[in-house]
Design a protein around this motif. Structure first.
Motif, PDB file in Angstrom:
ATOM      1  N   UNK A 178      33.905  62.372  47.398  1.00  0.00           N
ATOM      2  CA  UNK A 178      34.371  63.392  46.061  1.00  0.00           C
ATOM      3  C   UNK A 178      35.011  62.996  45.534  1.00  0.00           C
ATOM      4  N   UNK A 179      36.460  62.115  45.632  1.00  0.00           N
ATOM      5  CA  UNK A 179      36.586  61.664  44.969  1.00  0.00           C
ATOM      6  C   UNK A 179      36.052  61.141  42.992  1.00  0.00           C
ATOM      7  N   UNK A 180      34.709  60.397  43.691  1.00  0.00           N
ATOM      8  CA  UNK A 180      33.843  59.554  42.371  1.00  0.00           C
ATOM      9  C   UNK A 180      33.204  61.166  41.912  1.00  0.00           C
ATOM     10  N   UNK A 181      33.117  62.115  42.265  1.00  0.00           N
ATOM     11  CA  UNK A 181      32.443  62.868  41.531  1.00  0.00           C
ATOM     12  C   UNK A 181      33.560  63.753  40.962  1.00  0.00           C
ATOM     13  N   UNK A 182      34.887  64.289  41.582  1.00  0.00           N
ATOM     14  CA  UNK A 182      35.441  64.666  40.719  1.00  0.00           C
ATOM     15  C   UNK A 182      35.699  63.879  39.481  1.00  0.00           C
ATOM     16  N   UNK A 183      35.632  63.158  39.258  1.00  0.00           N
ATOM     17  CA  UNK A 183      36.169  61.906  38.351  1.00  0.00           C
ATOM     18  C   UNK A 183      34.645  61.651  37.116  1.00  0.00           C
TER      19      UNK A 183
END
Length: 341
Positions: A178-183
Motif C-alpha cells: 500500500x505504501x508503494x501504491x501511495x508513493x
C-alpha cells in the motif's frame, strides 16, 4: 456582473429609443400620405428614414453587444485551453490579461487565477505529505518484517504462534504494498512507472491465500478459477494492492455463500454473494470515504477509491456490477498495450 447588466440595459434603451423614432416617422409618413396629396414624396422620405433607422439600430446593437461579449469570449478561450489534469492559469494572471478585458470578465479571470494557485498549492502539499508519510512508514515496516523473519526461524515456535506470525507478515507485506501504491499515486503522472514482466496468476494466488483464513472463519466458500495465465508489463505491487482491496471488500461484506476469483486472459473478476449495492450506492462506490452499508461501517471507505486510482494510473479500468442482496462482481480490465498474452 453589474457592468454587463449596465451595458445590456443601455443597449435595450437605445433600441427602444430608435424603435420609438421609427414609429413617429411612420406616423408622419402616413399623415403626409393621406393628409395631403400634394406632398407624396414625404411618405417616401419617411419610409427611407425608418429603414435607415432600423439598419442603424441593428448595426449599433451588434457593435455594442460584441463589445460586451468579447472579454467573456477571450476568457472562455483561455479556459478551454486548460489541461483538465493540470490547468495552466498563468494566462489569467493580472499582468497577462489584455487591457481591453475589463469589468466582470477581468474580475472572473483574476478569481480563476487565484483559485488555480490555491489548487496547485493544495495538490503539491497533498503529494508531498503522501510521499513523506509513505517513506516514514516504511522504516517501522522494515523493522517488523526483519523481526518476524528472525522469529520464524525459531523451531520451538508452536503451530498456533506460527499462524499468528504468518498473519503479521502478511499484514506487513500488504502495508508495504500500500505504501508503494501511495508513493506511485503521489508521483507526477508524467513520471514513468517502474515496470517489469510478471505473472498475474502468481499475484492473484498470493492474495487469495491471504484472504482464505478470513473466509474460512466465516464459513464462506472460496473458489479460484484460473482460465488463463496472462503476463503483464507493469508494477506488480499495484495489481497486488488492487486485488487485495477488492478481495478484502468481498470478504468483509459476505457472510454466507461464495467468493469466486476468476482469471481470464484480459481481466480478473472477483464475485461474491454478499449484501450487494443498489444503483445509488454503486454510482458512489469509488468516492473516497463512502461506505454503502451503514450497518457494516467497517473500514475507512478508501479501498475502492485507491483501487480505482491505481487502475487508472496503469490503464486498468475497474468495473462494478451489483444487485442488492445478491452480491457484487468487480472486474479489473487489462489494457491491450500491457497484455502479452
Amino acid at each position: 456582473m453589474a457592468s454587463t447588466q449596465r451595458h445590456i440595459r443601455e443597449i435595450f434603451l437605445l433600441q427602444l429609443a430608435i424603435i420609438c423614432l421609427v414609429v413617429v416617422l411612420c406616423v408622419l409618413g402616413l399623415q403626409a400620405m393621406y393628409g395631403s396629396m400634394a406632398l407624396p414624396w414625404l411618405s417616401a422620405v419617411a419610409i427611407a428614414i425608418a429603414l435607415g433607422a432600423i439598419v442603424s439600430a441593428t448595426w449599433m446593437g451588434y457593435r455594442a453587444t460584441k463589445r460586451v461579449v468579447a472579454p467573456m469570449e477571450w476568457l472562455l478561450r483561455e479556459v478551454a485551453r486548460w489541461d483538465p489534469h493540470r490547468p495552466d492559469t498563468v494566462a489569467l494572471a493580472p499582468g497577462n490579461v489584455p487591457a481591453e478585458v475589463q469589468g466582470d470578465a477581468r474580475k472572473m479571470a483574476e478569481a480563476l487565477h487565484a483559485l488555480g494557485q490555491r489548487l496547485d498549492t493544495y495538490v503539491t502539499r497533498e503529494r508531498d505529505f503522501t510521499r513523506d508519510a509513505s517513506h516514514e512508514l516504511r522504516t517501522p515496516l522494515t523493522v517488523i518484517r526483519v523481526a518476524t523473519d528472525l522469529i520464524g526461524h525459531d523451531e520451538a515456535l508452536s503451530a498456533r504462534s506460527r499462524r499468528s506470525l504468518g498473519r503479521i507478515q502478511d499484514a506487513a507485506e500488504s502495508m508495504e504494498s500500500l505504501m508503494s501504491a501511495l508513493l506511485l499515486l503521489a508521483r507526477d503522472s508524467e513520471v514513468p512507472l517502474e515496470t517489469e514482466d510478471f505473472d498475474v496468476r502468481e499475484v492473484v494466488e498470493h492474495e487469495v491465500e491471504k484472504v482464505r483464513p478470513v473466509l474460512e472463519d466465516k464459513g464462506v466458500a472460496l473458489v479460484l478459477d484460473m482460465q488463463a495465465e496472462p503476463v503483464l508489463h507493469a508494477p506488480p505491487r499495484v495489481l497486488q494492492v488492487i486485488v487485495c482491496n477488492l478481495l478484502s471488500n468481498a470478504a468483509r461484506f459476505t457472510d454466507t455463500g461464495t467468493v469466486s476469483v476468476r482469471l481470464l486472459h484480459d481481466r480478473v473478476e472477483i464475485e461474491d454473494t454478499g449484501i450487494g449495492m443498489d444503483a445509488a450506492a454503486l454510482a458512489r462506490a469509488f468516492e473516497p470515504f463512502y461506505r454503502a452499508s451503514i450497518e457494516q461501517p467497517v473500514g475507512p471507505g478508501l479501498g475502492l477509491s485507491i483501487a480505482q486510482r491505481l487502475g487508472r494510473r496503469c490503464g486498468w479500468p475497474l468495473q462494478l456490477a451489483s444487485v442488492p442482496g445478491q452480491g457484487t462482481r468487480a472486474s479489473i480490465l487489462f489494457a491491450a498495450v500491457n497484455r502479452d498474452q
